[in-house]
Design a protein around this motif. Structure first.
Motif: not given
Length: 213
Positions: A32-36, A51-52, A58-63
């Protein structure tokens, strides 16, 4: 006037260098790709669990953004038809989060902020408002013992992310992502003192209260 330098902060976890939590953050893989998407007002919050989560997955981004500009990379990512994108938000029309027989990459959006700020993100960004909303099962309890939940089932962003991943990928465990969150809670309890914590935050008979179980 005394010039007091601000304490140095770790660039990775944003904690004061003397209390860096990077050693507790894993690097886990997920399908699963996670977009925060974090409301800017949350960026310097003491309990910045988004942030944690982004650092440990690995498959996550914080915007950190309030308005998602049409034509931006984030907008294009949210609108990409090659991905099955859902927003984890318990709106009136939300369906239960579940695995689906869909060959496309599953992209799950988490909104990081208070309930009011999360709703504002949806209101200000039509690209978010039109996406399907999904919700976790009722009855989940937060591990954050120093705050009264604003609503039943209210979880921190990292707890919601872990709970969602374990629904979507039940063959894996993502509990290690909670290590920095648990350490942060332990530090906060230590800072106020165990006795004060027990007196003001624990319910009689709870596991931490010292009462019989």
């Amino acid at each position: 006037m005394v010039d007091r330098a601000l304490p140095k902060r770790c660039e990775a976890c944003a904690r004061p260098s003397s209390r860096c939590l990077c050693s507790t953050i894993p690097r886990l893989h997920s399908s699963t790709r996670m977009l925060i998407i974090q409301h800017p007002s949350e960026r310097h919050h003491a309990l910045n669990t988004a942030r944690f989560l982004a650092a440990g997955l690995v498959n996550a981004e914080l915007h950190v953004v309030e308005h998602i500009a049409p034509g931006s990379a984030l907008y294009s990512q949210l609108a990409d038809p090659a991905r099955r994108t859902e927003v984890l938000f318990p709106g009136p029309g939300a369906s239960s989060l579940a695995r689906a027989a869909d060959p496309r990459e599953h992209q799950l959006v988490l909104l990081d902020g208070t309930w009011r700020k999360a709703r504002k993100l949806l209101h200000l960004n039509p690209i978010l408002a039109v996406l399907p909303q999904v919700a976790l099962a009722a009855g989940l309890a937060s591990r954050y013992r120093l705050r009264k939940a604003p609503a039943p089932g209210a979880l921190s962003t990292i707890e919601a992310g872990v709970a969602a991943l374990e629904v979507l990928e039940p063959d894996k465990s993502f509990q290690a992502l909670l290590r920095p969150f648990d350490r942060l809670i332990e530090e906060q309890i230590a800072s106020i003192g165990t006795e004060l914590y027990r007196r003001n935050y624990l319910k009689p008979g709870s596991a931490d209260s010292g009462s019989d179980r």
